[in-house]
Design a protein around this motif. Structure first.
Motif, PDB file in Angstrom:
ATOM      1  N   GLU A  50     -20.954   0.841   6.634  1.00 35.98           N
ATOM      2  CA  GLU A  50     -21.106   2.232   7.063  1.00 35.98           C
ATOM      3  C   GLU A  50     -20.061   2.580   8.127  1.00 35.98           C
ATOM      4  O   GLU A  50     -19.496   3.678   8.117  1.00 35.98           O
ATOM      5  CB  GLU A  50     -22.513   2.476   7.602  1.00 35.98           C
ATOM      6  N   LEU A  51     -19.821   1.644   9.031  1.00 31.25           N
ATOM      7  CA  LEU A  51     -18.802   1.860  10.057  1.00 31.25           C
ATOM      8  C   LEU A  51     -17.435   2.060   9.413  1.00 31.25           C
ATOM      9  O   LEU A  51     -16.695   2.981   9.785  1.00 31.25           O
ATOM     10  CB  LEU A  51     -18.748   0.689  11.032  1.00 31.25           C
ATOM     11  N   LEU A  52     -17.087   1.218   8.451  1.00 34.91           N
ATOM     12  CA  LEU A  52     -15.788   1.349   7.795  1.00 34.91           C
ATOM     13  C   LEU A  52     -15.650   2.695   7.091  1.00 34.91           C
ATOM     14  O   LEU A  52     -14.580   3.324   7.136  1.00 34.91           O
ATOM     15  CB  LEU A  52     -15.583   0.209   6.801  1.00 34.91           C
ATOM     16  N   ILE A  53     -16.716   3.165   6.483  1.00 35.06           N
ATOM     17  CA  ILE A  53     -16.693   4.479   5.831  1.00 35.06           C
ATOM     18  C   ILE A  53     -16.461   5.575   6.864  1.00 35.06           C
ATOM     19  O   ILE A  53     -15.634   6.471   6.668  1.00 35.06           O
ATOM     20  CB  ILE A  53     -17.999   4.709   5.036  1.00 35.06           C
ATOM     21  N   GLU A  54     -17.192   5.503   7.964  1.00 38.13           N
ATOM     22  CA  GLU A  54     -17.030   6.489   9.040  1.00 38.13           C
ATOM     23  C   GLU A  54     -15.613   6.468   9.605  1.00 38.13           C
ATOM     24  O   GLU A  54     -15.015   7.516   9.861  1.00 38.13           O
ATOM     25  CB  GLU A  54     -18.036   6.241  10.163  1.00 38.13           C
ATOM     26  N   LEU A  55     -15.075   5.275   9.808  1.00 39.88           N
ATOM     27  CA  LEU A  55     -13.711   5.161  10.332  1.00 39.88           C
ATOM     28  C   LEU A  55     -12.703   5.777   9.374  1.00 39.88           C
ATOM     29  O   LEU A  55     -11.777   6.480   9.800  1.00 39.88           O
ATOM     30  CB  LEU A  55     -13.359   3.701  10.605  1.00 39.88           C
ATOM     31  N   ASN A  56     -12.877   5.533   8.088  1.00 38.84           N
ATOM     32  CA  ASN A  56     -11.978   6.134   7.099  1.00 38.84           C
ATOM     33  C   ASN A  56     -12.065   7.653   7.127  1.00 38.84           C
ATOM     34  O   ASN A  56     -11.040   8.342   6.994  1.00 38.84           O
ATOM     35  CB  ASN A  56     -12.287   5.607   5.699  1.00 38.84           C
ATOM     36  N   LEU A  57     -13.256   8.186   7.306  1.00 35.84           N
ATOM     37  CA  LEU A  57     -13.416   9.640   7.399  1.00 35.84           C
ATOM     38  C   LEU A  57     -12.706  10.194   8.634  1.00 35.84           C
ATOM     39  O   LEU A  57     -12.023  11.222   8.556  1.00 35.84           O
ATOM     40  CB  LEU A  57     -14.896  10.023   7.431  1.00 35.84           C
ATOM     41  N   TYR A  58     -12.873   9.531   9.750  1.00 38.50           N
ATOM     42  CA  TYR A  58     -12.194   9.968  10.977  1.00 38.50           C
ATOM     43  C   TYR A  58     -10.676   9.946  10.798  1.00 38.50           C
ATOM     44  O   TYR A  58      -9.987  10.894  11.168  1.00 38.50           O
ATOM     45  CB  TYR A  58     -12.579   9.084  12.169  1.00 38.50           C
ATOM     46  N   GLU A  98      -9.140  11.203  20.128  1.00 40.63           N
ATOM     47  CA  GLU A  98     -10.088  10.884  21.199  1.00 40.63           C
ATOM     48  C   GLU A  98     -11.525  10.855  20.678  1.00 40.63           C
ATOM     49  O   GLU A  98     -12.362  10.094  21.169  1.00 40.63           O
ATOM     50  CB  GLU A  98      -9.975  11.903  22.348  1.00 40.63           C
ATOM     51  N   ASP A  99     -11.817  11.700  19.676  1.00 39.80           N
ATOM     52  CA  ASP A  99     -13.155  11.708  19.091  1.00 39.80           C
ATOM     53  C   ASP A  99     -13.441  10.392  18.368  1.00 39.80           C
ATOM     54  O   ASP A  99     -14.558   9.877  18.412  1.00 39.80           O
ATOM     55  CB  ASP A  99     -13.323  12.884  18.122  1.00 39.80           C
ATOM     56  N   LEU A 100     -12.425   9.861  17.715  1.00 37.17           N
ATOM     57  CA  LEU A 100     -12.572   8.571  17.045  1.00 37.17           C
ATOM     58  C   LEU A 100     -12.852   7.479  18.068  1.00 37.17           C
ATOM     59  O   LEU A 100     -13.750   6.648  17.873  1.00 37.17           O
ATOM     60  CB  LEU A 100     -11.319   8.229  16.240  1.00 37.17           C
ATOM     61  N   LEU A 101     -12.116   7.491  19.160  1.00 39.57           N
ATOM     62  CA  LEU A 101     -12.327   6.480  20.198  1.00 39.57           C
ATOM     63  C   LEU A 101     -13.725   6.583  20.791  1.00 39.57           C
ATOM     64  O   LEU A 101     -14.384   5.569  21.039  1.00 39.57           O
ATOM     65  CB  LEU A 101     -11.260   6.606  21.284  1.00 39.57           C
ATOM     66  N   SER A 102     -14.179   7.785  21.004  1.00 40.79           N
ATOM     67  CA  SER A 102     -15.523   7.990  21.532  1.00 40.79           C
ATOM     68  C   SER A 102     -16.580   7.491  20.551  1.00 40.79           C
ATOM     69  O   SER A 102     -17.526   6.797  20.928  1.00 40.79           O
ATOM     70  CB  SER A 102     -15.729   9.474  21.835  1.00 40.79           C
ATOM     71  N   PHE A 103     -16.421   7.852  19.279  1.00 43.01           N
ATOM     72  CA  PHE A 103     -17.356   7.395  18.243  1.00 43.01           C
ATOM     73  C   PHE A 103     -17.392   5.876  18.182  1.00 43.01           C
ATOM     74  O   PHE A 103     -18.458   5.264  18.160  1.00 43.01           O
ATOM     75  CB  PHE A 103     -16.960   7.970  16.874  1.00 43.01           C
ATOM     76  N   LEU A 104     -16.222   5.260  18.145  1.00 40.65           N
ATOM     77  CA  LEU A 104     -16.142   3.808  18.028  1.00 40.65           C
ATOM     78  C   LEU A 104     -16.740   3.108  19.245  1.00 40.65           C
ATOM     79  O   LEU A 104     -17.473   2.128  19.114  1.00 40.65           O
ATOM     80  CB  LEU A 104     -14.690   3.376  17.827  1.00 40.65           C
TER      81      LEU A 104
END
Length: 93
Positions: A20-28, A40-46
């Motif tokens: 699920e994390l990999l899917i979310e990262l690909n979307l970001y 910055e939103d990706l960094l915050s999410f991660l």
């Protein structure tokens, strides 16, 4: 893999969380590429995901491994990470 070696019953669920994390990262990454998201939103999410995952899911693994009867192959190499003293570690036969 520590979870596999100790027969962790939540292995499939844990692996699914990582997928699920990999899917979310690909979307970001896709959104960032078309400027619909800020890096910055990706960094915050991660950061949030990792903090939560380690505090919750990885701690479940830690508690299980500490009491698991099936011991990891390399247990003698890293007892300090499993929270056991060297004298309580028994080699596998």
């Amino acid at each position: 893999n520590l979870m596999r070696e100790t027969a962790y019953p939540g292995l499939a669920k844990h692996q699914a969380r990582h997928m699920e994390l990999l899917i979310e990262l690909n979307l970001y990454v896709a959104k960032i590429a078309v400027q619909r998201e800020f890096p910055e939103d990706l960094l915050s999410f991660l950061s949030d995901w990792l903090s939560s995952h380690i505090a919750d899911h990885d701690q479940l693994v830690t508690r299980y491994v500490a009491i698991a009867t099936q011991r990891p192959v390399a247990e003698l190499a890293y007892p300090e990470y499993l929270g056991v003293s060297q004298d309580k570690v028994t080699p596998q036969k």
